[in-house]
Design an enzyme around this catalytic site. Sequence first.
Site, mmCIF file in Angstrom:
data_model
loop_
_atom_site.group_PDB
_atom_site.id
_atom_site.type_symbol
_atom_site.label_atom_id
_atom_site.label_comp_id
_atom_site.label_asym_id
_atom_site.label_seq_id
_atom_site.Cartn_x
_atom_site.Cartn_y
_atom_site.Cartn_z
ATOM 1 N N HIS A 154 0.716 -1.234 -0.093
ATOM 2 C CA HIS A 154 0.020 0.006 0.027
ATOM 3 C C HIS A 154 0.859 1.116 0.007
ATOM 4 O O HIS A 154 2.126 1.437 0.583
ATOM 5 C CB HIS A 154 -0.895 0.073 1.036
ATOM 6 N N ASP A 206 -15.422 2.994 7.914
ATOM 7 C CA ASP A 206 -14.298 4.048 7.744
ATOM 8 C C ASP A 206 -14.527 5.047 6.567
ATOM 9 O O ASP A 206 -14.397 6.199 6.626
ATOM 10 C CB ASP A 206 -12.940 3.210 7.288
ATOM 11 N N SER A 232 -7.501 4.097 9.171
ATOM 12 C CA SER A 232 -8.309 4.191 8.080
ATOM 13 C C SER A 232 -7.569 3.137 6.944
ATOM 14 O O SER A 232 -8.068 2.508 6.521
ATOM 15 C CB SER A 232 -8.392 5.484 7.544
ATOM 16 N N LYS A 255 -8.554 -1.092 5.780
ATOM 17 C CA LYS A 255 -8.752 -1.729 4.409
ATOM 18 C C LYS A 255 -7.849 -2.818 4.220
ATOM 19 O O LYS A 255 -8.201 -3.655 3.448
ATOM 20 C CB LYS A 255 -8.792 -0.399 3.313
#
Length: 452
Positions: free
Chosen positions: A82, A161, A183, A187
């Site tokens: 990410h 979220d 947050s 995910k």
Amino acid sequence: MRTVDLIEKKRDGHEMTAEEIQYLIREYNAGRIPDYQMSAWAMAVFFRGMSIRETADLTLAMANSGDVMDLGPIHGIKVDKHSTGGVGDKTTLVLGPLVAAAGVPVAKMSGRGLGHTGGTIDKLESIKGFAVERTRQDFILQVNECGLAVISQSGNITPADKKLYALRDVTATVNSIPLIASSVMSKKIASGADAIVLDVKTGSGAFMKSLDEAVKLAQAMVNIGTQVGRETIALISEMDQPLGFAVGNALEVREAIETLQGGGPEDLKLLCLALGAYMLVLGKKASGLQEAKDRLQELLVNGLALEKFSEFISAQGGDASVAQNPDLLPSAGRQIEISAGASGYVTAINAEDIGLAAMMLGAGRETKDSAIDLSVGIVLRKKLGDPVVMGEALAVLHTNSIRNEAGNHDKKHSEIERKVQKAFQISPHPAQFRPLIHAVVTKDGIKEWKDF
């Protein structure tokens, strides 16, 4: 339990229990806690912060507020990557096939772009026929057969979220490390990864403008991953200039293909090798970083990474011939050079302004409902430290705008050209620049980055 008591507790700097956090998120997601109370709680967190344990509990509560992807049927250790967002950040397009070719399964859910940062899903949709929607069964089957699948995020992934972020966005509580970290990580956890590699950006084109802020965010996310049983590491990387040269959907896909062909920009390649090496180590496909880097470089040279890209594109219905012929990608109707107004050296490039200019051209969205033009964007001709002669091209706009009867572009387009030119700072003398990768953050602490 009363919401007002929980607001008061956090306002006064006390730790909330896991049960209290679960109650708050569950009831807010169900619409039984009004926005004004949740806003008050978010502001209390903004000023008082949260402990490592509280932040992990908040992350799990949000991850469990909607669908949680079970990747158990996928063979091997699933390692997700990410990025906190940047300009020209097309690392997923390179890393996915590169790491999959090395034997680490990549089952990725990605988002669309908003504002000055691009989205992986938009970039992939610039490939003719590429389908970003997949059933869970097809998604898992594709990863087991191909080693790689990238789909758009489910509408019911972390709905709490989404609600909380929208509220924070209009109540001046976005810039809170615990709320940002939970947050992002909610995910990743809901997406089912076994291990997580984070690319935390810092600089003018990043959300975290200072290195200290980026380190704090990285530490918070690594702590969350550790608390919830996911091995997590983070690299702190520079975003004081766009990554690579291309900014814009099809333009970035083209640059990713060039990198998979063994070429491409050096900064993009270096970052992908660093992130990919950690993905291989966490995926148990290499015993050390040097071995992992050597393996990845070999895959770029021998063409297997590019083959995996073609296989991946074909598996999701796209035109795989684009891997050998990037000219099949959408292209803009006009190219306009932005020239230097002075001679010297490029000592700064405001990455955020470049990203905003690309968005104004149509490459990004000003709102979530904005339509985008996959063919437009900006290609830099100069990077930090490069010498430049007055009148030489600093960047090229790829645009579909049409000149008016006087031969000039409209007011908005002229503003874009000025924004790009002003993004470049040119000085008589070269300057010292920060490294591309600053540090590595693990559960054991922070280490200064040293190349393999």
